[in-house]
Design a protein around this motif. Structure first.
Motif, mmCIF file in Angstrom:
data_model
loop_
_atom_site.group_PDB
_atom_site.id
_atom_site.type_symbol
_atom_site.label_atom_id
_atom_site.label_comp_id
_atom_site.label_asym_id
_atom_site.label_seq_id
_atom_site.Cartn_x
_atom_site.Cartn_y
_atom_site.Cartn_z
ATOM 1 N N PRO A 1 0.840 -1.198 0.000
ATOM 2 C CA PRO A 1 0.000 0.000 0.000
ATOM 3 C C PRO A 1 0.876 1.249 0.000
ATOM 4 C CG PRO A 1 0.049 -0.976 2.197
ATOM 5 C CD PRO A 1 0.858 -1.876 1.306
ATOM 6 N N VAL A 2 0.506 2.235 -0.812
ATOM 7 C CA VAL A 2 1.357 3.425 -0.950
ATOM 8 C C VAL A 2 0.605 4.696 -0.560
ATOM 9 C CG1 VAL A 2 2.654 4.865 -2.598
ATOM 10 C CG2 VAL A 2 2.757 2.382 -2.770
ATOM 11 N N ASN A 3 1.302 5.539 0.194
ATOM 12 C CA ASN A 3 0.783 6.860 0.549
ATOM 13 C C ASN A 3 1.067 7.808 -0.623
ATOM 14 O OD1 ASN A 3 0.834 9.620 1.564
ATOM 15 N ND2 ASN A 3 0.613 8.708 3.605
ATOM 16 N N HIS A 4 -0.004 8.360 -1.175
ATOM 17 C CA HIS A 4 0.107 9.234 -2.347
ATOM 18 C C HIS A 4 1.063 10.411 -2.102
ATOM 19 C CE1 HIS A 4 -1.605 11.239 -5.953
ATOM 20 N NE2 HIS A 4 -1.444 12.354 -5.262
ATOM 21 N N MET A 5 1.024 10.996 -0.905
ATOM 22 C CA MET A 5 1.867 12.159 -0.617
ATOM 23 C C MET A 5 3.346 11.773 -0.544
ATOM 24 S SD MET A 5 -0.444 14.292 -0.888
ATOM 25 C CE MET A 5 0.427 15.829 -0.666
ATOM 26 N N ARG A 6 3.622 10.561 -0.071
ATOM 27 C CA ARG A 6 5.016 10.089 -0.097
ATOM 28 C C ARG A 6 5.479 9.944 -1.545
ATOM 29 N NH1 ARG A 6 6.146 5.876 4.906
ATOM 30 N NH2 ARG A 6 5.181 7.171 6.505
ATOM 31 N N GLY B 1 -9.065 7.630 3.108
ATOM 32 C CA GLY B 1 -9.187 8.960 2.512
ATOM 33 C C GLY B 1 -8.305 9.997 3.160
ATOM 34 N N ASN B 2 -8.120 9.895 4.476
ATOM 35 C CA ASN B 2 -7.335 10.906 5.193
ATOM 36 C C ASN B 2 -5.992 10.376 5.675
ATOM 37 O OD1 ASN B 2 -9.362 12.922 4.979
ATOM 38 N ND2 ASN B 2 -10.490 11.831 6.599
ATOM 39 N N LEU B 3 -5.471 9.387 5.010
ATOM 40 C CA LEU B 3 -4.199 8.795 5.431
ATOM 41 C C LEU B 3 -3.132 9.867 5.667
ATOM 42 C CD1 LEU B 3 -2.694 5.980 5.690
ATOM 43 C CD2 LEU B 3 -1.984 6.340 3.323
ATOM 44 N N PRO B 4 -2.569 9.942 6.897
ATOM 45 C CA PRO B 4 -1.522 10.943 7.121
ATOM 46 C C PRO B 4 -0.203 10.503 6.518
ATOM 47 C CG PRO B 4 -1.963 9.688 9.138
ATOM 48 C CD PRO B 4 -2.884 9.148 8.088
ATOM 49 N N LEU B 5 0.667 11.483 6.319
ATOM 50 C CA LEU B 5 1.979 11.224 5.726
ATOM 51 C C LEU B 5 2.782 10.246 6.585
ATOM 52 C CD1 LEU B 5 3.622 12.392 3.255
ATOM 53 C CD2 LEU B 5 4.730 13.831 4.916
#
Ligand code: KG4
Ligand code: ZN
Length: 380
Positions: free
Chosen positions: A152-157, A376-380
């Motif tokens: 799973p990947v964090n979009h902001m990262r 939806g609100n995954l933090p960095l």
């Protein structure tokens, strides 16, 4: 290692295949393929991204883009579902009916041997949850079909690490100014795996402000490039601003690493209404220039505070607004003043794409499928 990356968090559907060589210490990323479909034309009439439509469009476009990325021509291979492996279809049916339907529409996939892919990287957040689930469900189905683990990947990262895809090296610790349509954040990374958020916007994101101001000025979505072009034109022509067009610089004098762009948009709205009520011409070029100046001033001021508070080696800017050449050059100047390296991606990698998801996916941990969920609100 080969990574298949999938991005469906907002209004861009994208699939990429990356090859990573050189080991964890100094990985070299090579983009083998990238297929992207933008929904901007569809969302234009709403002046922003409409979640239900975004989801539908991702569902329509994801499989064809995927086939393009893995270079399978659906027309050239058998389309007879009977020739496909029932066992595999059954397995996938267990995961999700919709995905099964999508995959069975492309039987070419079943005839195809398992591609040489070591992991699937998929954006799980932040973003629009209905849109995120399209990519996630597809990644899960592929994972079962081909027995490939999912990270799973964090979009902001992804935005933070995007410069790595263009052969740049990041010296850590690095400060990231992430300025996109949904987010405006300043964060420090100790490594590609460890992030600390310094501050974010209290209300609208920088890109959102561009989009909303563009709408007020009657310009199409997405507003960023439109406003940027108008502002650039005014600067080139050395258009003089006037007192009545001065805009506020929200939160510029506070010590916090925090932003607020909602008031700026309202200020533009009132300005336009006032000009119109006096039956005067709305001078869009001047307003665009003033607005961009305000956003630039605030971004520079807050990044400066963050640089003073931390001792980083690098300043990275990412996200759609980082494609803005005026803002980019102001931040480059700031990085020089502070003696830190400056990194920004090319336009193609600054806005949403799957390549950056592949890069961040290299550093992310693979997880059991049950844990791959939209946040939806995954933090960095
Ligand atoms: O990162 P991105 O592609 O998508 C999100 O993750 O939100 O950013 C899209 C945002 C939009 O608000 C768009 O107006 C803005 O980036 N943008 C720009 C420019 N190009 C795109 N803003 C200012 N100047 C630009 N040249
Ligand atoms: Zn983005």
């Amino acid at each position: 290692m080969k990574i298949l990356a999938i991005e469906t968090s907002c209004d861009e559907t994208a699939v990429a295949i990356l090859e990573v060589k050189g080991g964890a210490k100094a990985p070299k990323f090579k983009v083998l393929s990238h297929a992207l479909h933008s929904q901007v034309k569809i969302h234009e009439q709403y002046g922003g991204v409409f979640p239900g439509l975004a989801k539908r469009e991702h569902q329509i476009n994801l499989v064809p883009l995927f086939l393009k990325a893995i270079k399978v021509n659906p027309k050239s291979e058998s389309r007879n579902p009977k020739q496909t492996s029932n066992i595999k279809i059954k397995k996938i049916e267990k995961v999700l009916e919709r995905e099964t339907e999508l995959l069975t529409r492309f039987p070419a996939l079943y005839g195809k041997k398992r591609p040489k892919i070591d992991r699937i990287a998929v954006t799980t957040g932040p973003g629009l949850e209905p849109a995120l689930w399209v990519g996630i469900n597809f990644a899960r189905a592929l994972s079962i079909l081909w027995d490939i683990p999912v990270a799973p990947v964090n979009h902001m990262r992804g935005h933070f690490l995007a410069p790595l895809a263009e052969g740049k090296k990041i010296e850590f610790p690095a400060l990231g100014l992430l300025i996109s349509g949904g987010h405006t954040e300043l964060a420090v990374a100790k490594s590609p795996m460890s992030y600390k958020l310094l501050g974010a916007t209290r209300d609208d994101a920088a890109g959102e402000a561009y989009d909303k101001v563009a709408r007020i000025l009657g310009l199409p979505y997405p507003g960023g490039p439109q406003i940027a072009a108008l502002a650039e034109k005014s600067r080139k022509l050395k258009v003089e601003s006037r007192k009545e067009f001065i805009l506020p610089r929200p939160m510029i004098h506070t010590k916090e690493v925090e932003f607020s762009f909602s008031g700026l948009k309202t200020a533009v709205l009132y300005m336009v209404q006032k000009v119109e009520s006096r039956k005067l011409k709305v001078e869009r070029e001047i307003i665009a220039m003033e607005f961009e100046e305000s956003v630039k001033d605030v971004l520079v001021a807050k990044t400066k505070i963050a640089l003073q508070k931390t001792s980083v080696k690098t300043l990275i800017i990412g996200g759609g607004v980082s494609a803005n050449t005026y803002i980019k050059s102001a931040l480059l100047k700031l990085a020089k003043e502070y003696g830190v390296e400056f990194l920004a991606s090319s336009k193609k990698l600054a806005t949403d794409n799957a390549i950056m998801i592949g890069v961040a996916g290299y550093y992310a941990k693979t997880r059991p499928l049950g844990m791959i969920k939209a946040e939806g609100n995954l933090p960095l």
